[in-house]
Design an enzyme around this catalytic site. Structure first.
Site, PDB file in Angstrom:
ATOM      1  N   LYS A 180      -5.495  38.238  69.657  1.00  0.00           N
ATOM      2  CA  LYS A 180      -4.535  39.442  70.003  1.00  0.00           C
ATOM      3  C   LYS A 180      -3.019  39.044  70.056  1.00  0.00           C
ATOM      4  CE  LYS A 180      -3.017  43.563  72.598  1.00  0.00           C
ATOM      5  NZ  LYS A 180      -3.240  44.028  73.911  1.00  0.00           N
ATOM      6  N   ASP A 208       8.054  47.492  78.014  1.00  0.00           N
ATOM      7  CA  ASP A 208       7.857  48.899  77.929  1.00  0.00           C
ATOM      8  C   ASP A 208       6.958  48.790  76.333  1.00  0.00           C
ATOM      9  OD1 ASP A 208       7.636  51.317  79.541  1.00  0.00           O
ATOM     10  OD2 ASP A 208       8.103  51.956  77.491  1.00  0.00           O
TER      11      ASP A 208
END
Ligand code: ITT
Length: 193
Positions: free
Chosen positions: A172, A71
């Site tokens: 990234k 999450d």
């Protein structure tokens, strides 16, 4: 735990972009990644850890496998951490343009992404959490096509001024909150008996 087929991590997520990022990070540790494409229960809560805990317990109940869930949220300083744990909902409702509107003419553009990876065995008795963070700032306009969510407006401080959406997955992964949390998970998972 026994690993008869080599080390595998089962990643329960509905988000293919997250999985693609995770797969590459885990491969650095010779851990194969399997995506279980499913929306695990997502409660609304002020804490990413509580959300991840509810998700991972729901996921092991449904899959009966050792799994990870993740999450994540974007925390913007001048908005007192908004959207934070509500990032998924805000992305669906306001989107990148909504965030840019909220940030119009705002000088302090500091923000960070936080990720919580939760691992559980099928019995759900002991949950392990791994955290990752990346500091950055909100761009003045959306730039780039890769990635997902708020990537077009997030510029990591350790980068060269490009947004996450202007980077390849490998680039990234050098800085991202998710890659950092997953590397901590991978170090631990590799050492399991
Ligand atoms: P799951 O099925 O794994 O829950 P999700 O996309 O709903 O997938 P989250 O609940 O963790 O994932 O939602 C976090 C939201 O925060 C996500 O939808 C994005 O809008 C944003 N977000 C998180 N990590 C991001 C990243 O690396 N780049 C851009 N936006 C990100």
């Amino acid at each position: 735990m026994n690993f008869p087929y080599g080390r595998v991590a089962f990643f329960v997520t509905s988000n293919i972009h997250k999985f693609q990022e995770a797969k590459r990070v885990l491969a650095e540790y010779d851990i194969a990644a399997a995506m279980i494409k499913m929306s695990a229960l997502e409660i609304q809560d002020d804490s990413l850890e509580n959300i991840a805990k509810a998700s991972v317990l729901d996921a092991v109940k449904k899959c009966n496998l050792p799994v990870i869930v993740e999450d994540a949220g974007l925390f913007i300083k001048v908005l007192n951490g908004f959207p934070g744990p509500y990032s998924s909902y805000v992305n669906r409702t306001l989107g990148v343009e909504g965030i840019l509107k909220l940030m119009r003419d705002v000088e302090d553009r500091s923000a960070y992404f936080l990720s919580v990876v939760a691992f559980s065995n099928p019995d759900g008795k002991e949950i392990k959490f791994f955290h990752g963070k990346v500091e950055g700032r909100i761009a003045y306009e959306a730039r780039g096509e890769s990635g997902f969510g708020f990537d077009p407006v997030f510029i990591p401080v350790e980068g060269d001024g490009r947004t996450f959406a202007e980077m390849s997955t490998e680039e990234k992964n050098r800085f991202s909150h998710r890659a950092r949390a997953l590397r901590k998970f991978a170090e631990w998972y590799k050492k399991l008996g």
